[in-house]
Design an enzyme around this catalytic site. Structure first.
Site, PDB file in Angstrom:
ATOM      1  CG  ASP A 124      -2.138   0.976   0.983  1.00  0.00           C
ATOM      2  OD1 ASP A 124      -2.582   1.127  -0.166  1.00  0.00           O
ATOM      3  OD2 ASP A 124      -2.594   1.579   1.972  1.00  0.00           O
TER       4      ASP A 124
ATOM      5  CG  ASP B 148      -3.791  -2.155  -2.514  1.00  0.00           C
ATOM      6  OD1 ASP B 148      -4.824  -1.866  -3.106  1.00  0.00           O
ATOM      7  OD2 ASP B 148      -3.585  -1.892  -1.315  1.00  0.00           O
TER       8      ASP B 148
ATOM      9  CG  ASP C 138     -12.454   1.749   3.288  1.00  0.00           C
ATOM     10  OD1 ASP C 138     -12.278   0.541   3.109  1.00  0.00           O
ATOM     11  OD2 ASP C 138     -13.511   2.341   2.988  1.00  0.00           O
TER      12      ASP C 138
END
Length: 345
Positions: free
Chosen positions: A131, A169, A320
């Protein structure tokens, strides 16, 4: 244009480890496999049971965070709120494995699922430089640590049924430039190795994450997916932790499938009932957007032969990230969970 989409599904390692250990020690408190017994419990009961296998072959964790919230609400006499959260608690959701005890967690979840005659849905999210050091930053310290982690996961799964979502991701962030170029070659190698290791297991299906309908076009990612080993996987996953409609996700997935040999795919429908948020800062529309709703229930009986399943990969009700008043990524957020449930059909 770079649009962050965020997996934001990871929990603290201590919480995950505790959950896996509890399942290993106590077994599964859910009822077993027959369709005749797998019915919804009365609203006044805190017990959570499996969905009928004919409807949904995936495992419902009877001791998950949403189930705990149902019990808390019932104890407090808040039966209406408990009924709303039960909409989440009674559906199978992905189990995001932590960094510290992957073998124990994988074993605990898959053993509990096997006892219930279901398939565990596991999410592997530990790639180095995960991330891009944003809300869900972290991951394994280096390539060797990641390979050891994957090996431990595989040992924990063994020959029990599992469906694995591999590294939300990871490919997309190489394509959109979020992950620096110096890490790309190693990441491709790690993803290829993970696919190979997991597909060597007898009853494990693997889907490599492939972004969502809103970030760009399949032309931008299909070659990177091939380099990451998608051809050896069962397919790919779309819309993980995002909000794009099932219809749009199917269209995106079918376009992408056509470029990589007709590969099948799965769709995260956990929070896409009202589609994507279209207001405010474009760069953070994916992060705890208001007004969203639960999507289609998880099932392997989908509307398209290329779509192997609708899944709740992201657990509805978990944040999130620290945006719009939310707690740390992956932490339970009761108010948001209630709003998702109340807005759903």
């Amino acid at each position: 244009m770079y649009v962050k989409w965020g997996a934001a599904g990871v929990r603290t390692s201590s919480a995950v480890a505790a959950a896996g250990a509890a399942l290993l020690l106590a077994g599964c408190s859910s009822s077993g496999g027959g369709d005749d017994t797998d019915t919804k419990t009365a609203g006044s009961s805190a017990t959570i049971t499996q969905q009928p296998k004919s409807v949904d072959p995936f495992w419902v964790n009877p001791d998950g965070t949403a189930a705990e919230q149902v019990a808390k609400y019932l104890k407090a006499g808040r039966e209406s709120d408990a009924a709303q959260i039960r909409k989440i608690a009674e559906q199978p959701t992905g189990e995001w494995l932590g960094p510290d005890t992957p073998e124990a967690e994988a074993k605990g979840f898959t053993e509990a699922a096997q006892q219930a005659d279901r398939t565990a849905v596991l999410v592997l999210y530990d790639i180095p430089h995960r991330d891009c050091d944003q809300f869900s930053g972290g991951g394994a310290a280096d390539g060797d640590a990641y390979r050891a982690w994957i090996a431990a996961v595989a040992k924990g799964i063994a020959d029990r049924p599992a469906l694995v979502i591999l590294e939300p991701d990871a490919v997309l962030h190489m394509v959109d430039g979020c992950t620096p170029a110096q890490y790309h070659e190693e990441r491709y190698d790690l993803l290829q190795g993970a696919v190979t290791t997991l597909k060597s297991l007898k009853n494990t299906r693997v889907y490599l994450d492939a972004g969502n309908a809103g970030w760009g076009h399949p032309d931008q990612i299909y070659q990177s997916l091939q380099r990451a080993g998608v051809e050896k996987a069962d397919g790919f996953a779309v819309n993980v932790s995002n909000f794009y409609s099932t219809q749009d996700s199917i269209a995106y997935g079918k376009d992408l499938s056509a470029k990589i040999g007709g590969k099948h795919f799965v769709i995260d429908t956990s929070r896409n009932g009202n589609g994507p948020y279209t207001k405010g800062d474009v760069a953070q529309r994916w992060c705890n957007p208001p007004g969203r709703a639960l999507g289609e229930s998880p099932t392997a009986d989908t509307a398209d032969p290329l779509v192997d399943a609708y899944l709740w990969v992201k657990r509805p009700g978990e944040s999130d990230g620290t945006c719009k008043g939310g707690p740390t990524a992956g932490q339970w957020w009761t108010d948001y969970a209630l709003k998702l449930a109340e807005a759903s059909k």
